[in-house]
Design a protein around this motif. Structure first.
Motif, short mmCIF file in Angstrom:
data_model
loop_
_atom_site.label_atom_id
_atom_site.label_comp_id
_atom_site.label_asym_id
_atom_site.label_seq_id
_atom_site.Cartn_x
_atom_site.Cartn_y
_atom_site.Cartn_z
N GLY A 215 0.81 -1.22 0.00
CA GLY A 215 0.00 0.00 0.00
C GLY A 215 0.84 1.26 0.00
O GLY A 215 0.31 2.37 0.09
N ARG A 216 2.17 1.12 -0.12
CA ARG A 216 3.04 2.31 -0.04
C ARG A 216 3.13 3.06 -1.35
O ARG A 216 3.72 4.13 -1.39
N ASN A 217 2.57 2.53 -2.42
CA ASN A 217 2.46 3.35 -3.63
C ASN A 217 1.41 4.43 -3.44
O ASN A 217 1.40 5.42 -4.15
N LEU A 218 0.52 4.19 -2.48
CA LEU A 218 -0.54 5.15 -2.19
C LEU A 218 -0.15 6.02 -1.01
O LEU A 218 -0.25 7.24 -1.05
N PHE A 219 0.28 5.38 0.07
CA PHE A 219 0.70 6.08 1.28
C PHE A 219 2.15 5.72 1.58
O PHE A 219 2.41 4.73 2.29
N PRO A 220 3.10 6.49 1.05
CA PRO A 220 4.51 6.17 1.32
C PRO A 220 4.89 6.63 2.73
O PRO A 220 5.52 7.67 2.89
N VAL A 221 4.47 5.87 3.73
CA VAL A 221 4.67 6.28 5.13
C VAL A 221 5.59 5.30 5.85
O VAL A 221 5.76 4.16 5.41
N VAL A 222 6.15 5.78 6.95
CA VAL A 222 6.84 4.86 7.86
C VAL A 222 5.72 4.17 8.64
O VAL A 222 4.76 4.82 9.02
N GLY A 223 5.85 2.89 8.86
CA GLY A 223 4.75 2.16 9.52
C GLY A 223 3.84 1.58 8.45
O GLY A 223 4.06 1.77 7.25
#
Ligand code: SAM
Length: 464
Positions: A443-451
């Motif tokens: 899902g980090r292509n959408l939300f590139p977040v830590v965690g």
């Protein structure tokens, strides 16, 4: 396997929930999807070097860049050297500076590179007027491609205004921005509905080349549209294959292994791509129908099937095409891997697919597909929903998934986070399946977040 809608397995990694953090992650992803390129040029007049550089710096700032003092000083040096050399040439050329994205895939977020070159002077009259102001001598051409996400209307208008002001159009006021907002507002939803990857293209050029930037900027707005097929055609030309990895999904093989004798368990692989699953299942003895929309991919799949002499019937077409020669009530497994997640865009479309799968599955047959599911307590914003389509990770909520399944003769028997499942079940030497797999699947292509992002790809297995 987990019980349906059991998300406990994912609770291990801390989840990113801060709305401001998630919104800024989306803003970053929007910037990454912007494409742009510029060329500014002016006569080689050393006295105007400072003004030229100031315009370039302002334009870069409008494009959200924050050049370091070192970068600015290196551009200054190049500019001084070029201007000195150009001024000595006869006839004197113009100095052109191209501003190009450093990395096409990272858009504005990846920074710019500047290239200096000489081009012939086409307006010698400008050179005679030694009193001309720098802006009268400066020409600009540029192109800006903005994804048509309706939720980003404000951002699109702001960016356009900032660019034009950076190019000296100081008179622009709130009513100009309002005017653009009013004209873009109806276009964006219409164009976005046609394609998640549709872009609003704005081309910039001097209105009157005889007086450069001082004469104002002409804007030409158009729509850029690319079909799914054309994306894959370009990938086939420009990317190293196999496009979706070489090895089959561990989940697909494990589900197939539960179907009993392979030769008596026909499989339909919908959106088969270059056939990593179709080929592997056929090697195990399953009769496979491989359906694929994109011609160039079916050709590659055909060649692979022929080379190995496998029991695969390759069909080119759309799963929604009622004319397709697919036998009803006959498949023991209908597989859609990376198809709904990449290309579907509405609950209604998913439901139509599920209905189609029910028609094709034998009684007791299995349907395996993957989707990006939001965590049960995460309410995705309109911006997140639109962005998920732009980045081919269409998200839906568990409630929407239940709506798509409601009343159909399908029982959801398993729900697994794809990343955990595949990482656990694929041989370590096959991990990760592709360079982009982990980032996309998590899902980090959408939300590139830590965690852990509040959205990730799930395997869903249903029994007819
Ligand atoms: C991301 S690729 C995955 C390919 C393959 N399933 C795999 O996992 O390696 C998605 C594929 O689905 C195909 N596709 C998309 N919509 C389709 C449709 N309506 N009918 C048939 N194929 C479709 C695309 O052309 C593309 O090849």
């Amino acid at each position: 396997m987990n019980r349906p809608f059991d998300f406990s397995a994912q609770a291990r990694e801390e989840r990113a929930t801060d709305p401001a953090l998630l919104a800024s992650a989306l803003a970053l992803m929007y910037d990454r999807a912007i494409r742009t390129g510029w060329e500014l040029d002016m006569p080689c007049r050393q006295e105007h070097g400072g003004a030229f550089l100031a315009r370039i710096a302002e334009l870069l700032q409008a494009l959200k860049q924050q050049p370091t003092p070192e970068e600015i000083s290196s551009w200054e040096q190049s500019l001084t050297t070029y201007l000195a050399e150009g001024a000595q040439r006869d006839p004197a050329p113009r100095l052109a500076v191209a501003l190009e994205l450093a990395d096409e895939m990272s858009g504005l977020a990846g920074g710019f590179v500047l290239q200096f070159s000489f081009i012939p002077e086409e307006n010698p009259a400008a050179l005679l007027d030694s009193g001309a102001a720098p802006d009268q001598l400066l020409q600009v051409r540029g192109v800006l491609r903005l994804p048509c996400l309706p939720s980003f209307l404000g951002e699109q208008v702001r960016l356009l205004g900032n660019i034009l002001r950076a190019l000296g159009q100081r008179h622009l006021g709130a009513e100009d921005l309002e005017g653009w907002r009013a004209s873009f507002a109806p276009l964006l939803p219409e164009w976005f509905a046609q394609s998640a990857n549709a872009c609003l293209q704005v081309q910039f050029a001097s209105l009157d080349p005889a007086i450069g930037l001082a004469g104002g900027i002409d804007l030409e707005v158009s729509r850029i549209f690319a079909s799914i097929e054309s994306h894959y055609q370009r990938w086939s030309r420009t990317r190293e294959g196999p496009l979706f990895g070489e090895h089959p999904d561990a989940m697909a093989l494990n589900v197939a292994a539960c179907l009993g004798e392979a030769a008596a368990a026909p499989v339909l692989d919908v959106g088969a791509g270059t056939g990593r699953n179709s080929l592997a299942l056929a090697r195990l003895g399953h009769p496979v129908d491989a359906l694929e929309l994109t011609v160039v991919l079916t050709e590659q799949l055909d060649a692979a099937v022929e080379a190995e002499g496998l029991p695969v019937r390759v069909l080119q077409g759309d799963i929604f095409d009622a004319e397709l020669a697919l036998p009803p009530s006959s498949y023991r497994l209908v597989l859609l891997s990376e198809v709904i997640a990449s290309h579907f865009r509405s609950v209604d479309e998913l439901r139509r697919l599920l209905i189609r799968a029910c028609e094709l599955l034998a009684p007791g047959g299995m349907l395996l597909f993957d989707v990006f599911l939001a965590d049960p307590d995460f309410e995705p914003s309109a911006a997140a929903r639109e962005m998920s389509q732009l980045y081919w990770c269409w998200l839906l909520t568990p409630t929407e998934l239940q709506q798509a399944l409601a009343g159909l003769p399908l029982v959801l028997v398993a729900d697994e986070a794809v990343l955990d499942y595949e990482r656990t079940h694929l041989p370590p030497e096959l991990w990760p399946p592709t360079r982009w797999y982990v980032q996309w699947t998590s899902g980090r292509n959408l939300f590139p977040v830590v965690g852990r992002p509040p959205v990730e790809r799930h395997w869903l297995l249903c029994r007819r």
